[in-house]
Design a protein around this motif. Sequence first.
Motif, PDB file in Angstrom:
ATOM      1  N   LYS A  63       0.831  -1.204   0.000  1.00 19.56           N
ATOM      2  CA  LYS A  63       0.000   0.000   0.000  1.00 19.56           C
ATOM      3  C   LYS A  63       0.864   1.252   0.000  1.00 19.56           C
ATOM      4  CE  LYS A  63      -3.902  -2.302   2.251  1.00 19.56           C
ATOM      5  NZ  LYS A  63      -4.868  -2.278   3.377  1.00 19.56           N
ATOM      6  N   VAL A  64       0.535   2.170  -0.913  1.00 17.48           N
ATOM      7  CA  VAL A  64       1.278   3.416  -1.026  1.00 17.48           C
ATOM      8  C   VAL A  64       0.478   4.544  -0.389  1.00 17.48           C
ATOM      9  CG1 VAL A  64       2.352   2.610  -3.151  1.00 17.48           C
ATOM     10  CG2 VAL A  64       0.331   4.064  -3.279  1.00 17.48           C
ATOM     11  N   SER A  65       1.196   5.521   0.137  1.00 19.43           N
ATOM     12  CA  SER A  65       0.535   6.660   0.775  1.00 19.43           C
ATOM     13  C   SER A  65       0.205   7.759  -0.220  1.00 19.43           C
ATOM     14  CB  SER A  65       1.428   7.229   1.882  1.00 19.43           C
ATOM     15  OG  SER A  65       2.699   7.601   1.364  1.00 19.43           O
ATOM     16  N   ALA A  66       0.901   7.769  -1.360  1.00 18.45           N
ATOM     17  CA  ALA A  66       0.639   8.769  -2.393  1.00 18.45           C
ATOM     18  C   ALA A  66       0.834   8.136  -3.762  1.00 18.45           C
ATOM     19  CB  ALA A  66       1.561   9.975  -2.227  1.00 18.45           C
ATOM     20  N   TRP A  67      -0.083   8.430  -4.657  1.00 17.65           N
ATOM     21  CA  TRP A  67      -0.030   7.957  -6.037  1.00 17.65           C
ATOM     22  C   TRP A  67      -0.073   9.203  -6.909  1.00 17.65           C
ATOM     23  CZ3 TRP A  67      -4.468   4.619  -8.579  1.00 17.65           C
ATOM     24  CH2 TRP A  67      -4.091   4.288  -9.881  1.00 17.65           C
ATOM     25  N   LEU A  68       1.024   9.508  -7.566  1.00 17.57           N
ATOM     26  CA  LEU A  68       1.185  10.766  -8.272  1.00 17.57           C
ATOM     27  C   LEU A  68       1.131  10.538  -9.772  1.00 17.57           C
ATOM     28  CD1 LEU A  68       4.178  12.134  -6.134  1.00 17.57           C
ATOM     29  CD2 LEU A  68       1.728  12.297  -5.663  1.00 17.57           C
ATOM     30  N   ASP A  69       0.132  11.083 -10.403  1.00 16.17           N
ATOM     31  CA  ASP A  69      -0.097  10.866 -11.825  1.00 16.17           C
ATOM     32  C   ASP A  69       0.656  11.902 -12.648  1.00 16.17           C
ATOM     33  OD1 ASP A  69      -1.084   9.942 -14.211  1.00 16.17           O
ATOM     34  OD2 ASP A  69      -3.112  10.721 -13.928  1.00 16.17           O
ATOM     35  N   CYS A  70       1.073  11.502 -13.843  1.00 15.37           N
ATOM     36  CA  CYS A  70       1.711  12.431 -14.778  1.00 15.37           C
ATOM     37  C   CYS A  70       1.045  12.314 -16.147  1.00 15.37           C
ATOM     38  CB  CYS A  70       3.211  12.152 -14.888  1.00 15.37           C
ATOM     39  SG  CYS A  70       4.109  12.340 -13.332  1.00 15.37           S
ATOM     40  N   GLY A  71      -0.263  12.109 -16.141  1.00 10.62           N
ATOM     41  CA  GLY A  71      -0.962  11.816 -17.385  1.00 10.62           C
ATOM     42  C   GLY A  71      -1.215  13.030 -18.263  1.00 10.62           C
ATOM     43  N   ASN A  72      -1.484  14.193 -17.663  1.00 12.89           N
ATOM     44  CA  ASN A  72      -1.731  15.390 -18.452  1.00 12.89           C
ATOM     45  C   ASN A  72      -1.095  16.592 -17.769  1.00 12.89           C
ATOM     46  OD1 ASN A  72      -3.583  16.363 -16.413  1.00 12.89           O
ATOM     47  ND2 ASN A  72      -5.153  15.032 -17.279  1.00 12.89           N
ATOM     48  N   LYS A  73      -1.234  17.752 -18.371  1.00 15.25           N
ATOM     49  CA  LYS A  73      -0.568  18.941 -17.843  1.00 15.25           C
ATOM     50  C   LYS A  73      -1.019  19.261 -16.429  1.00 15.25           C
ATOM     51  CE  LYS A  73      -1.177  23.667 -17.340  1.00 15.25           C
ATOM     52  NZ  LYS A  73      -2.350  24.439 -16.857  1.00 15.25           N
ATOM     53  N   LYS A  74      -2.309  19.249 -16.155  1.00 18.64           N
ATOM     54  CA  LYS A  74      -2.823  19.644 -14.848  1.00 18.64           C
ATOM     55  C   LYS A  74      -2.293  18.751 -13.742  1.00 18.64           C
ATOM     56  CE  LYS A  74      -7.118  20.377 -12.261  1.00 18.64           C
ATOM     57  NZ  LYS A  74      -8.604  20.357 -12.323  1.00 18.64           N
ATOM     58  N   VAL A  75      -2.364  17.435 -13.931  1.00 16.33           N
ATOM     59  CA  VAL A  75      -1.934  16.531 -12.865  1.00 16.33           C
ATOM     60  C   VAL A  75      -0.417  16.472 -12.769  1.00 16.33           C
ATOM     61  CG1 VAL A  75      -4.058  15.165 -12.952  1.00 16.33           C
ATOM     62  CG2 VAL A  75      -2.096  14.473 -14.345  1.00 16.33           C
ATOM     63  N   THR A  76       0.297  16.727 -13.867  1.00 16.44           N
ATOM     64  CA  THR A  76       1.760  16.753 -13.797  1.00 16.44           C
ATOM     65  C   THR A  76       2.239  17.947 -12.981  1.00 16.44           C
ATOM     66  OG1 THR A  76       1.914  15.631 -15.943  1.00 16.44           O
ATOM     67  CG2 THR A  76       3.880  16.769 -15.151  1.00 16.44           C
ATOM     68  N   VAL A  77       1.597  19.101 -13.149  1.00 15.99           N
ATOM     69  CA  VAL A  77       1.922  20.272 -12.325  1.00 15.99           C
ATOM     70  C   VAL A  77       1.629  19.989 -10.861  1.00 15.99           C
ATOM     71  CG1 VAL A  77       1.285  22.670 -11.832  1.00 15.99           C
ATOM     72  CG2 VAL A  77       1.688  21.950 -14.190  1.00 15.99           C
ATOM     73  N   GLU A  78       0.526  19.282 -10.583  1.00 13.16           N
ATOM     74  CA  GLU A  78       0.203  18.919  -9.198  1.00 13.16           C
ATOM     75  C   GLU A  78       1.220  17.927  -8.641  1.00 13.16           C
ATOM     76  OE1 GLU A  78      -1.528  18.139  -5.465  1.00 13.16           O
ATOM     77  OE2 GLU A  78      -1.571  19.870  -6.823  1.00 13.16           O
TER      78      GLU A  78
END
Length: 338
Positions: free
Chosen positions: A215-230
């Motif tokens: 189990k991970v505490s954070a799952w960080l997406d890089c699918g599009n511009k908005k989520v990559t900036v986040e």
Amino acid sequence: MKIIVPMAGRGSRLRPHTLTVPKPLVHVGGKPIVHRLVQDIAEMCEEKIDEIAFIVGDFGKDVEQELMNVAEQLNAKGSIFYQEEPLGTAHAVLCAQEKLEGPVIVAFSDTLFKAEFKISDSQEGIIWVKQIEDPSAFGVVQLNESGTITDFVEKPEEFVSDLAMIGIYYFKSGEDLKKELNYLIENDQKKGDEYQLPDALRRLTEKGTSFIPGKVSAWLDCGNKKVTVETNRQVLNFENQKGKNLINETAEITDSIIIQPCFIGEGVKINRSVVGPHVSIGDKTVIDDSRISNSIVQQNSVLSNMVLKDSMIGNFVKAIHSAKDISLGDYTEIGDAN
């Protein structure tokens, strides 16, 4: 221990930034996504990472050399394999089948994560998962009472589990995985014209392989511009919490304010500007008379009289006089950029 990284897709949802480089080599927090991915995995392993095998499309020799550099920075051997047709996740992994020997980690390159657990050879298999509110758009795992994974369900229409697979897997026996992947290909076991890795996982489970959820505490997406900036924002927060200095000593910062956390690369020049928080600026970029927050600026770009927030700027961009939430790909010029 080996890491196999399938990354043959071009990342169309992140265009225009992936028109010139594959998505795993887009920089987040000052490092390529794939570099952060394998680095985070290596830190979880009790064994040394001996080799990293990258499965790519026709990306060219420059990209392949950059991937070799990523492996070298982790003191591992790098190797390149090719997926010439988009035939699914199982097919992608099998493109590097000669590396499916001994303990292996398969890590798809479009996601980053944070986790606390460790990997050891006492475990037969681990599947990285994240508990989510709406699992209907993901592949999920089902557990028995002892916490062992018993089944894999793709995009369940009815609730069966809220533990989504994030695309990273550990196998104590790469040979067993290779056998089941070959079974899918040889028997043409497709779903939607593609060979899917969860089908091989299910066969392994049915034959007695014990997979546990990691189990991970954070799952960080890089699918599009908005989520990559986040994702960039969260990565900078994580690095800041570790007390890391993310401002390169060669950066020239004149009459400017830096609001942490920020990454500022080698040879960057910042003049009469306010930068931050949550900004990454790549090597040799120049910023004059600007205000930039919560944004990614890649390498060798020139920005002047800009007010940017929630933006993503590529490599070799020249931009003057703009106040926007924007996404500019490599070599773009806007304003009076002569």
